[in-house]
Design an enzyme around this catalytic site. Structure first.
Site, mmCIF file in Angstrom:
data_model
loop_
_atom_site.group_PDB
_atom_site.id
_atom_site.type_symbol
_atom_site.label_atom_id
_atom_site.label_comp_id
_atom_site.label_asym_id
_atom_site.label_seq_id
_atom_site.Cartn_x
_atom_site.Cartn_y
_atom_site.Cartn_z
ATOM 1 N N HIS A 9 -12.619 -39.002 -24.629
ATOM 2 C CA HIS A 9 -13.445 -38.783 -23.436
ATOM 3 C C HIS A 9 -14.525 -39.869 -23.341
ATOM 4 C CE1 HIS A 9 -12.268 -34.409 -24.249
ATOM 5 N NE2 HIS A 9 -11.880 -34.579 -22.998
ATOM 6 N N SER A 67 -8.921 -32.163 -27.384
ATOM 7 C CA SER A 67 -9.805 -31.034 -27.701
ATOM 8 C C SER A 67 -9.027 -29.963 -28.460
ATOM 9 C CB SER A 67 -10.376 -30.436 -26.417
ATOM 10 O OG SER A 67 -11.036 -31.430 -25.670
ATOM 11 N N GLN A 119 -0.301 -35.738 -15.281
ATOM 12 C CA GLN A 119 -1.518 -35.430 -14.518
ATOM 13 C C GLN A 119 -2.025 -36.674 -13.787
ATOM 14 O OE1 GLN A 119 -4.956 -32.949 -15.949
ATOM 15 N NE2 GLN A 119 -5.829 -34.940 -16.431
HETATM 16 P P1 AMP Z 1 -9.619 -32.830 -20.826
HETATM 17 O O1 AMP Z 1 -11.059 -32.558 -21.145
HETATM 18 O O2 AMP Z 1 -8.711 -32.616 -21.981
HETATM 19 O O3 AMP Z 1 -9.166 -32.181 -19.549
HETATM 20 O O4 AMP Z 1 -9.538 -34.388 -20.550
HETATM 21 C C1 AMP Z 1 -10.389 -35.020 -19.644
HETATM 22 C C2 AMP Z 1 -9.892 -36.420 -19.405
HETATM 23 O O5 AMP Z 1 -9.857 -37.118 -20.648
HETATM 24 C C3 AMP Z 1 -8.472 -36.457 -18.845
HETATM 25 O O6 AMP Z 1 -8.383 -37.495 -17.895
HETATM 26 C C4 AMP Z 1 -7.653 -36.759 -20.070
HETATM 27 O O7 AMP Z 1 -6.431 -37.433 -19.771
HETATM 28 C C5 AMP Z 1 -8.579 -37.661 -20.830
HETATM 29 N N1 AMP Z 1 -8.241 -37.691 -22.262
HETATM 30 C C6 AMP Z 1 -8.129 -36.640 -23.103
HETATM 31 N N2 AMP Z 1 -7.766 -37.057 -24.331
HETATM 32 C C7 AMP Z 1 -7.639 -38.402 -24.256
HETATM 33 C C8 AMP Z 1 -7.274 -39.422 -25.197
HETATM 34 N N3 AMP Z 1 -6.962 -39.153 -26.461
HETATM 35 N N4 AMP Z 1 -7.239 -40.699 -24.756
HETATM 36 C C9 AMP Z 1 -7.536 -41.005 -23.475
HETATM 37 N N5 AMP Z 1 -7.890 -40.093 -22.553
HETATM 38 C C10 AMP Z 1 -7.941 -38.807 -22.938
#
Ligand code: AMP
Length: 281
Positions: free
Chosen positions: A37, A186, A153
């Site tokens: 993030h 997460s 997504q």
């Molecule tokens: P989330 O909080 O899991 O909904 O993720 C929020 C944003 O962070 C989304 O655009 C995810 O694709 C991105 N994201 C989550 N994990 C990663 C990661 N390991 N590398 C890059 N982007 C991530």
């Protein structure tokens, strides 16, 4: 860093910034922040004059039996991490602020939501698209950053922006991994130490497929079988899907000509992990 909880206040703030000619970058998250993030946030800082991070665990994208209630939440920690990055606004609305009594709209991206995660999580991407469209109207960004880790997504958001004429540049940020290759998530906090080791099979599987392509393999069936074997060797892992598909349409492909997307979802313990890689001949 300002914390804004109200839609009207967020809209007023954005309107004022836009009137001053400033470019707003939005990074939507569900919190429980990790380095992945934060990497998106830094990307946003380079692309906008102002950065807004939204933190909202969106009930509309969880099916009844999924982990909405148990999803990791630690607002104080997230607030501190974001404060250190020097963003401008943390937008943190309550569920009733986003979905007030009588809320009745859903956005559906039909074809792109059919395969992969969409096939095993009915309604998930409609929940994602709906909340992201709302965030776009509330924050009014010129640029929004999403992770390639959630590849389907990202493609769905791109489609949404094109189809509904949002004047927003969508950035796909590369997947951030732990030192041993596990994609940061997460949901990795659900893994106990043995499961954490087992979770490495996802990246191993992708790397194995990449190596097969590098050595000249072009047949989808062979690549999928090779990748699958890496997961099956791991007793704790249960494959939900493993698919080689076109990176734009997400339709399965039998032969790699240009680039192909290898995407997989695997359950380990109570964690559902996803990962993907673009394979290029
Ligand atoms: P989330 O909080 O899991 O909904 O993720 C929020 C944003 O962070 C989304 O655009 C995810 O694709 C991105 N994201 C989550 N994990 C990663 C990661 N390991 N590398 C890059 N982007 C991530």
């Amino acid at each position: 860093m300002q914390i804004i909880e109200r839609i009207s206040e967020m809209q007023r703030w954005s309107e004022a910034e836009r009137r001053q000619g400033r470019r707003i970058a939005l990074v939507p998250t569900m919190g429980a922040l990790h380095e992945g993030h934060l990497s998106l946030v830094h990307d946003g800082k380079m692309r906008g004059d102002r950065v807004v991070v939204s933190l909202f665990v969106n009930p509309a994208q969880f099916a009844p039996k999924e982990d909405f209630a148990g999803y990791p939440r630690d607002f104080e920690r997230d607030r501190e991490l974001l404060n250190d990055t020097g963003i401008d606004v943390l937008f943190h609305p309550a569920v009733e602020e986003i979905y007030p009594e009588g809320f009745d709209t859903r956005i559906e991206i039909r074809e792109l939501s059919k395969p992969l995660c969409g096939a095993v999580r009915p309604g998930h991407f409609s929940g994602v698209a709906t909340v992201v469209a709302k965030l776009f109207n509330i924050v009014r960004p010129q640029v929004a950053v999403f992770g390639c880790k959630d590849y389907q997504q990202l493609q769905i958001i791109r489609r949404l922006v094109r189809d509904l004429n949002f004047d927003i540049e969508v950035i796909g940020h590369p997947t951030v991994r732990e030192a041993d290759g596990l994609a940061m998530s997460s949901r990795n906090t659900y893994l106990n130490p043995e499961e954490r080791k087992a979770a490495l099979c996802l990246y191993r599987s992708l790397r194995h497929a990449e190596e097969m392509v590098r050595r000249g393999e072009r047949h989808g069936a062979a690549i999928v079988a090779g990748a699958r074997a890496e997961i099956v060797r791991e007793a704790r892992a249960r494959i939900e899907y493993l698919s080689l598909c076109d990176p734009q349409s997400l339709k399965e492909i039998g032969l790699i000509e240009d680039a192909a997307l290898l995407a997989l979802a695997v359950r380990i313990g109570k964690a559902r992990l996803i990962d993907n890689m673009i394979l290029k001949p």
